[in-house]
Design an enzyme around this catalytic site. Structure first.
Site, short mmCIF file in Angstrom:
data_model
loop_
_atom_site.label_atom_id
_atom_site.label_comp_id
_atom_site.label_asym_id
_atom_site.label_seq_id
_atom_site.Cartn_x
_atom_site.Cartn_y
_atom_site.Cartn_z
N TYR A 1 -36.15 30.04 -30.57
CA TYR A 1 -35.02 29.54 -31.37
C TYR A 1 -33.94 30.63 -31.51
O TYR A 1 -34.08 31.72 -30.96
CB TYR A 1 -35.52 29.05 -32.75
CG TYR A 1 -36.36 27.79 -32.65
CD1 TYR A 1 -35.79 26.58 -32.24
CD2 TYR A 1 -37.72 27.80 -32.94
CE1 TYR A 1 -36.55 25.42 -32.13
CE2 TYR A 1 -38.49 26.64 -32.83
CZ TYR A 1 -37.90 25.46 -32.42
OH TYR A 1 -38.65 24.31 -32.31
N GLU B 1 -40.56 31.52 -30.90
CA GLU B 1 -40.62 30.24 -30.16
C GLU B 1 -39.33 29.91 -29.40
O GLU B 1 -39.12 28.78 -28.99
CB GLU B 1 -40.98 29.09 -31.11
CG GLU B 1 -42.44 28.70 -31.12
CD GLU B 1 -43.40 29.75 -31.68
OE1 GLU B 1 -42.96 30.69 -32.37
OE2 GLU B 1 -44.60 29.63 -31.38
N ARG C 1 -41.15 35.35 -38.98
CA ARG C 1 -42.01 34.91 -37.87
C ARG C 1 -41.49 35.56 -36.59
O ARG C 1 -40.44 35.19 -36.06
CB ARG C 1 -42.06 33.38 -37.75
CG ARG C 1 -43.18 32.96 -36.82
CD ARG C 1 -43.62 31.53 -36.96
NE ARG C 1 -44.94 31.40 -36.34
CZ ARG C 1 -45.54 30.25 -36.09
NH1 ARG C 1 -44.96 29.12 -36.45
NH2 ARG C 1 -46.72 30.21 -35.52
N GLN D 1 -51.73 14.80 -29.80
CA GLN D 1 -51.33 13.40 -29.67
C GLN D 1 -50.76 12.81 -30.94
O GLN D 1 -49.77 12.10 -30.90
CB GLN D 1 -52.53 12.56 -29.21
CG GLN D 1 -52.67 12.52 -27.71
CD GLN D 1 -53.98 11.87 -27.30
OE1 GLN D 1 -54.95 12.56 -27.00
NE2 GLN D 1 -54.01 10.57 -27.30
N HIS E 1 -40.56 27.68 -26.30
CA HIS E 1 -40.83 26.28 -25.96
C HIS E 1 -40.58 25.97 -24.49
O HIS E 1 -41.20 25.09 -23.93
CB HIS E 1 -40.00 25.34 -26.83
CG HIS E 1 -40.50 25.27 -28.25
ND1 HIS E 1 -41.83 25.07 -28.55
CD2 HIS E 1 -39.86 25.37 -29.43
CE1 HIS E 1 -41.99 25.06 -29.87
NE2 HIS E 1 -40.81 25.25 -30.42
C1 LIG Z 1 -46.14 18.80 -35.72
C2 LIG Z 1 -45.85 20.26 -35.65
C3 LIG Z 1 -44.63 20.74 -36.09
C4 LIG Z 1 -44.37 22.11 -36.06
N1 LIG Z 1 -43.20 22.57 -36.59
C5 LIG Z 1 -43.00 23.91 -36.69
C6 LIG Z 1 -41.86 24.41 -37.34
O1 LIG Z 1 -41.01 23.66 -37.86
N2 LIG Z 1 -41.72 25.76 -37.41
C7 LIG Z 1 -42.63 26.63 -36.88
O2 LIG Z 1 -42.48 27.84 -36.98
N3 LIG Z 1 -43.73 26.17 -36.24
C8 LIG Z 1 -43.93 24.84 -36.14
N4 LIG Z 1 -45.07 24.38 -35.54
C9 LIG Z 1 -46.02 25.34 -34.95
C10 LIG Z 1 -47.10 25.75 -35.94
O3 LIG Z 1 -46.57 26.48 -37.01
C11 LIG Z 1 -48.18 26.58 -35.26
O4 LIG Z 1 -47.62 27.76 -34.78
C12 LIG Z 1 -48.86 25.89 -34.10
O5 LIG Z 1 -49.17 24.57 -34.43
C13 LIG Z 1 -50.13 26.63 -33.70
O6 LIG Z 1 -50.98 26.80 -34.80
P1 LIG Z 1 -52.27 25.84 -35.06
O7 LIG Z 1 -53.13 25.95 -33.84
O8 LIG Z 1 -52.88 26.40 -36.29
O9 LIG Z 1 -51.73 24.47 -35.23
C14 LIG Z 1 -45.33 23.01 -35.54
C15 LIG Z 1 -46.54 22.51 -35.08
C16 LIG Z 1 -46.81 21.16 -35.13
C17 LIG Z 1 -48.15 20.67 -34.66
S1 SF4 Z 2 -56.40 16.82 -33.95
FE1 SF4 Z 2 -54.69 16.12 -35.17
S2 SF4 Z 2 -53.62 17.95 -35.83
FE2 SF4 Z 2 -54.99 18.53 -34.19
S3 SF4 Z 2 -53.71 18.44 -32.41
FE3 SF4 Z 2 -54.74 16.45 -32.51
S4 SF4 Z 2 -53.32 15.21 -33.68
FE4 SF4 Z 2 -52.63 17.30 -33.95
#
Ligand SMILES: Cc1cc2nc3c(=O)[nH]c(=O)nc-3n(C[C@H](O)[C@H](O)[C@H](O)COP(=O)(O)O)c2cc1C
Ligand code: SF4
Length: 680
Positions: free
Chosen positions: A177, A175, A225, A350, A263
């Site tokens: 970092y 990502e 990761r 959101q 990002h």
């Molecule tokens: C609120 C929020 C905080 C996140 N913080 C991190 C984090 O601290 N470290 C990380 O590797 N990914 C972080 N992510 C990314 C998630 O690990 C994940 O890669 C991303 O949400 C996509 O997966 P999903 O579609 O299952 O949510 C964050 C995502 C969200 C929504």
């Molecule tokens: S549905 Fe909830 S968890 Fe999923 S993207 Fe929207 S606010 Fe985030």
């Protein structure tokens, strides 16, 4: 047992629910709750609220939770007050959190994340002093000695994590970092042993893994990761990613997780426009290169999709992050084969990411209890009340659901079918998944025995003498029509009619109002059928070039404008869609720009007639010769009946758009529904 029942013996999600042995430890299923920084990590004295958040998910069967990213050093903090774990006196508060998870036979790993140049403070450090486009701070270039100290700090945090009882750590290497900044040549211009050749640039990540392994011994999980698709021009090539993954395995990692994009890159990786399981092909591509299990991630939001990824051999484990905000009992419902009761993450960002970026606690639009488990416990109300809910848009659905789940008798009415504005939203390309929220609430209401009266227009006479402990008005909004000469012209329609009758819309369209709904309508009008999503964003699944990108030349050929002429107009002289959400606004602006939508701001509307829409723009009178004018100029609350009943002293309440017709704010609407239900 009947013969039909006997046939259904095989569990529906046999791949997903199968345990996985990784040598010294067994994961009870293949579901990982992905890392999410929620904002609860920053509590000074205890991680009690975070423990409640994790515990509810652990109790419901998740195999492994990865914590939100926590920095090993001060310089690596995401912002000056964000979390760091580097001293022994923090061990006790982490231990309580770990115990809450272990009480339910789940595992937990601490994610160690050093932000590097993404750190939002003046103490940011990086391999080279190159500012990121998304931060105002130019990082300080690290000296060789400082690099060694950061490696030791990663090992120290892992050691402390082990003392606190964590089952392992995840090293955040994607990502964009710090670790990623070492790996890629655009951010690493060093000429010492940490820069130059690829071998030198990956030295930092490998030394971190080795140092952690030395400090924690063999029986401790290390997940790395890995950025498998950088999505920028100077990202790693596929050959380099394979080489790196092999070295990561040799260095002592037990699992490799998938990271996608940086990002700062303007290609969506988790928003709703991203197809479901859009990146599991990248994880699959890496499977031949390593022997350790791989975790896939991003936009996998249902058990069916997760199962498919495993059955198709994309990965050994599936990480889902936001789906666990949307539904704490995702795994339990999967195990019970009750998937229609899962509250599906609709990838809106959101309630979660957009809030975190504003330094607020994360929650979830469709599940406002997320991260507020202590404030809204899963308990019954002391006394059973009769609650009437009028209007089953998402505010009403939420109120009816939470009231019924707390033991109240709920009777609900909708003038049409439940869903309200979400039914409209689900007609917008990329928002089809909004239907799932309506499906979820409807399934819950049915399970809880709520009487739902559809196509029932409730009037004053129906409610004047009725007895109820509470009558909740969630009657929503109607489109607002601005005062423009010719607003009754046949070419004019409001956004709701435009969405419902989209098939009849001709090729020249002016949209009045460039807020969220104006963007929605414009996106609907320019959406291309049969478009390859990857190509449209310049992603090359063949991975011929660095970062997994198509060449500029191919991209330009693909970026042809659609057939419609669309004007998106606003009165205010400010950036169109200025108030769109931070994590998705740029995607929406870019989509419209690439589709050739003409955006005009500071517009004065003169009149609408048979020649089109007459406007003054930049001091010049213009006539836009269009077939349709679509009005997206906000909404008005629908609350006449509420006011009438209020005046005669009925116990009325009002929530959502009916209370305040702001730019359609479903997050507030659903939260208000819940909060009101908890007050009964
Ligand atoms: C609120 C929020 C905080 C996140 N913080 C991190 C984090 O601290 N470290 C990380 O590797 N990914 C972080 N992510 C990314 C998630 O690990 C994940 O890669 C991303 O949400 C996509 O997966 P999903 O579609 O299952 O949510 C964050 C995502 C969200 C929504
Ligand atoms: S549905 Fe909830 S968890 Fe999923 S993207 Fe929207 S606010 Fe985030």
């Amino acid at each position: 047992m009947s013969s039909i029942q006997k046939k259904v013996t095989k569990p529906a999600f046999s791949a997903l629910l199968k345990p996985l042995d990784i040598g010294f430890v067994q994961l009870k299923n293949r579901i990982i709750m992905g890392s999410m920084h929620t904002g609860l990590e920053e509590q000074w004295f205890s991680l009690r609220k975070l423990a409640m958040f994790y515990e509810e998910r652990a109790r419901a069967g998740v195999a492994l939770i990865v914590s939100g990213g926590i920095s090993p050093t001060f310089s690596g903090r995401l912002s000056p007050f964000s979390s760091q774990f580097s001293t022994w006196f923090q061990v006790a508060k982490h231990r309580r959190l770990v115990e809450a998870v272990h009480a339910h036979d789940a595992k937990i790993c601490l994610q160690i994340l050093h932000a590097g140049r993404y750190a939002y403070h003046p103490f940011a450090v990086a391999p080279s002093a190159i500012k990121s486009p998304i931060s105002p701070y130019t990082p300080r270039a690290l000296t060789g000695r400082q690099i060694r100290k950061i490696i030791e700090a990663f090992a120290n945090t892992a050691r402390l994590a082990k003392r606190a009882g964590y089952d392992g750590v995840e090293v955040m290497g994607s990502e964009g970092y710090l670790i990623n900044q070492f790996i890629c040549s655009n951010t690493n211009k060093r000429t010492d042993e940490w820069g130059g050749s690829f071998d030198n640039r990956i030295r930092f990540s490998l030394e971190i893994i080795r140092a952690i392994r030395r400090s924690v011994g063999e029986r401790f999980i290390i997940i790395f990761r890995l950025s498998m698709l950088d999505l920028h021009k100077e990202g790693s090539s596929w050959h380099e990613i394979e080489q790196h993954a092999k070295e990561i395995e040799k260095a002592g990692a037990n699992l490799i997780n998938t990271g996608i994009g940086w990002h700062e890159v303007r290609i969506p990786t988790i928003a709703a426009v991203v197809p479901e399981a859009a990146f599991s092909w990248v994880t699959k591509k890496l499977k031949q290169a390593v022997d350790i299990p791989l975790i896939t991630s991003n936009r996998i939001n249902t058990p069916e999709l997760a199962e498919r990824c495993l059955l198709e051999g994309d990965a050994d484990l599936v990480s889902m992050a936001r789906p666990f905000l949307a539904d704490s009992r995702f795994v339990q419902k999967t195990m019970e084969n009750q998937t229609q009761l899962i509250n599906t993450c609709i990838a809106c960002n959101q309630g979660c990411l957009d809030r975190v970026f504003k330094h607020k606690r994360a929650t979830c639009m469709v599940n406002p209890r997320a991260c507020y488990e202590g404030a809204y416990p899963l308990t019954q109300s002391g006394s059973r009340k009769t609650v009437i809910v009028i209007g089953l848009g998402v505010a009403g659905l939420s109120c009816a659901y939470y009231a019924a789940s707390r033991g109240h008798q709920v009777i609900a009415y909708d003038a049409a079918n439940p869903g309200g504005q979400f039914n409209l939203a689900s007609e917008i390309p990329g928002k089809e998944v909004y239907r799932e929220t309506v499906r979820y609430f409807e399934a819950q209401l049915s399970l809880l025995g709520v009487q739902v009266h559809r196509n029932f227009e409730v009037g004053f006479e129906d409610l004047r003498d009725i007895f109820a402990d509470a009558i909740v008005f969630a009657t929503g909004v109607v489109p607002r029509m601005p005062d423009i000469e010719g607003i009754d012209h046949f070419s004019v329609m409001d956004y709701a009619s435009a969405i419902i009758n989209k098939a009849d819309i001709k090729d020249k369209v002016a949209i009045i109002g460039a807020g969220g709904i104006g963007f929605d309508v414009a996106e609907m009008l320019v959406a291309k059928q049969q478009e390859d999503w990857y190509q449209s964003w310049g992603i090359d699944k063949q991975y011929a070039n660095r970062g997994g990108l198509l060449t500029e030349q191919v991209k330009q050929q693909l970026n042809q404008h659609g057939k419609r002429d669309v004007y998106l107009l606003q009165r205010k002289n400010e950036k169109p869609g200025k108030n769109l959400a931070r994590t998705t606004g740029w995607i929406r602006r870019l989509t419209l720009r690439r589709a050739g939508v003409t955006m005009m701001t500071g517009v004065r509307y003169e009149k609408i007639d048979d020649f089109g829409l007459h406007v003054v723009h930049n001091g010049e009178s213009k006539t836009l010769a269009i077939d349709h004018v679509i009005i997206c100029a906000g909404q008005e609350s629908e609350n006449t009946l509420y006011r009438q009943l209020h005046d005669i002293g009925q116990p009325v309440h009002i929530i959502g758009g009916a209370k305040k017709a702001a730019e359609l704010d479903a997050e507030t609407a659903i939260r208000e529904g819940m909060i009101l239900a908890y007050s009964f």
